[in-house]
Design an enzyme around this catalytic site. Structure first.
Site, PDB file in Angstrom:
ATOM      1  N   GLY A 175       0.836  -1.197   0.000  1.00 12.16           N
ATOM      2  CA  GLY A 175       0.000   0.000   0.000  1.00 12.16           C
ATOM      3  C   GLY A 175       0.869   1.244   0.000  1.00 12.16           C
ATOM      4  N   LEU A 176       0.223   2.363  -0.257  1.00 15.34           N
ATOM      5  CA  LEU A 176       0.930   3.648  -0.345  1.00 15.34           C
ATOM      6  C   LEU A 176       1.551   4.035   0.994  1.00 15.34           C
ATOM      7  CD1 LEU A 176      -1.809   5.679  -2.280  1.00 15.34           C
ATOM      8  CD2 LEU A 176       0.317   4.734  -3.248  1.00 15.34           C
ATOM      9  N   SER A 177       2.487   4.945   0.933  1.00 19.03           N
ATOM     10  CA  SER A 177       3.041   5.503   2.162  1.00 19.03           C
ATOM     11  C   SER A 177       1.923   6.235   2.914  1.00 19.03           C
ATOM     12  CB  SER A 177       4.166   6.490   1.813  1.00 19.03           C
ATOM     13  OG  SER A 177       4.656   7.082   2.978  1.00 19.03           O
ATOM     14  N   GLY A 178       1.759   5.894   4.168  1.00 18.80           N
ATOM     15  CA  GLY A 178       0.696   6.520   4.965  1.00 18.80           C
ATOM     16  C   GLY A 178      -0.596   5.723   4.971  1.00 18.80           C
ATOM     17  N   ALA A 179      -0.621   4.614   4.246  1.00 17.81           N
ATOM     18  CA  ALA A 179      -1.852   3.803   4.196  1.00 17.81           C
ATOM     19  C   ALA A 179      -2.093   3.092   5.528  1.00 17.81           C
ATOM     20  CB  ALA A 179      -1.779   2.799   3.055  1.00 17.81           C
ATOM     21  N   GLY A 180      -1.039   2.911   6.322  1.00 19.89           N
ATOM     22  CA  GLY A 180      -1.232   2.306   7.652  1.00 19.89           C
ATOM     23  C   GLY A 180      -0.557   0.955   7.834  1.00 19.89           C
ATOM     24  N   LYS A 181       0.321   0.596   6.924  1.00 18.58           N
ATOM     25  CA  LYS A 181       0.972  -0.728   6.981  1.00 18.58           C
ATOM     26  C   LYS A 181       1.688  -0.940   8.317  1.00 18.58           C
ATOM     27  CE  LYS A 181       3.443   0.247   3.273  1.00 18.58           C
ATOM     28  NZ  LYS A 181       2.939   1.633   3.064  1.00 18.58           N
ATOM     29  N   THR A 182       2.517   0.028   8.692  1.00 21.85           N
ATOM     30  CA  THR A 182       3.307  -0.111   9.921  1.00 21.85           C
ATOM     31  C   THR A 182       2.411  -0.121  11.153  1.00 21.85           C
ATOM     32  OG1 THR A 182       5.112   1.039   8.823  1.00 21.85           O
ATOM     33  CG2 THR A 182       5.247   0.889  11.214  1.00 21.85           C
ATOM     34  N   SER A 196       6.027  -2.104  -1.595  1.00 28.17           N
ATOM     35  CA  SER A 196       6.030  -3.158  -2.635  1.00 28.17           C
ATOM     36  C   SER A 196       5.061  -2.828  -3.770  1.00 28.17           C
ATOM     37  CB  SER A 196       5.779  -4.548  -2.042  1.00 28.17           C
ATOM     38  OG  SER A 196       4.828  -4.582  -1.029  1.00 28.17           O
TER      39      SER A 196
END
Ligand code: ADP
Length: 187
Positions: A12-19, A86
Site C-alpha cells: 500500500g501507499l506511504s501513509g496507508a497504515g501498513k506499519t 512493494s
C-alpha cells in the site's frame, strides 16, 4: 510439532497504515503464542538494503531481500510481518511463489492518496514529492500497482487500525494458521 510459519505481506501507499496495523498484529500474534518477526520497509532500508534507491531495479532488490529473509523465517515456524510499499505486482507475485501460496497472505492497505497525504508524519513528505523535491515517490511520481486479488483488503480510511488487524486475524483463523482462536479477543 513445530508451529506453522507464514508471511503477512502488506502492500500500500506511504501513509496507508501498513506499519501501524503491523504493530497491532505483532502484539496480538505474540499473545497467541507465535514467534513473530517484523520486516518494516523503512527499517530494512537502513540496514539490509542500505544504499538502495527507488528505481524499479532497486525497489525490486529491496523486496526480494525482504522476501528471502521472510522465507527463511517462515520455514522455521515464525509468523513474519512485512510492511513495505512493494509497488510492483509481478515482484509481489515472485515473493508469493518463493514462500508458497499456503503460507503467504497478501494484505492490501487501501487508502486514497489524498488521505494518506494528510496523515501524521506523512504531510511534509507528500508536499515535497508534489513539489518534485523527492523524486520517484510512489503514487505521486512513481507507479503503484494495487493487488487485483489480495487475500485481505483493508480500507484504512473507513475502518480503524484495530479493525483492520482483526480482519487479518480472522483470515488467518479461517486458514487455520492461528495458533489459538485469538481472533475474537479484545485488544
Ligand atoms: P505506512 O506504513 O503505510 O507508511 P504508517 O502506519 O507509517 O503507514 O502511517 C499511517 C498513519 O495513519 C499513522 O500515523 C496512523 O496513526 C494513521 N492512521 C489513521 N487512521 C488509520 C487507520 N485506520 N489504519 C492505520 N493507520 C491509520
Amino acid at each position: 510439532m513445530q508451529q506453522q510459519g507464514f508471511v503477512i505481506w502488506f502492500t500500500g501507499l506511504s501513509g496507508a497504515g501498513k506499519t501501524t496495523i503491523s504493530h497491532i498484529l505483532e502484539e496480538r500474534l505474540r499473545a497467541a503464542g507465535h514467534n513473530v518477526e517484523s520486516l518494516d520497509g523503512d527499517v530494512v532500508r537502513t540496514n539490509l538494503s542500505k544504499g538502495l534507491g527507488f528505481s524499479r531495479e532497486d525497489r525490486d532488490t529491496n523486496i526480494r531481500r525482504i522476501g528471502f529473509v521472510a522465507h527463511l523465517l517462515a520455514r522455521n515456524g515464525v509468523a513474519v510481518i512485512c510492511s513495505a510499499i512493494s509497488p510492483y505486482r509481478s515482484t509481489r507475485a515472485e515473493v508469493r511463489s518463493l514462500i508458497g501460496d499456503n503460507n503467504f497472505i497478501e494484505v492490501y492497505a487501501d487508502c486514497p492518496i489524498e488521505i494518506c497525504a494528510t496523515r501524521d508524519g506523512k504531510v511534509e513528505m507528500y508536499e515535497k514529492a508534489r513539489r518534485g523535491e523527492i523524486k520517484e515517490f510512489t503514487g505521486v511520481s512513481d507507479p503503484y500497482e494495487p493487488p487485483q486479488q489480495p487475500d485481505v483488503h483493508v480500507r484504512t480510511n473507513t475502518e480503524t487500525a484495530h479493525e483492520s488487524a482483526q480482519h487479518v486475524l480472522d483470515h488467518l483463523a479461517e486458514r487455520s494458521l492461528l495458533r489459538e482462536p485469538a481472533a475474537s479477543r479484545a485488544s
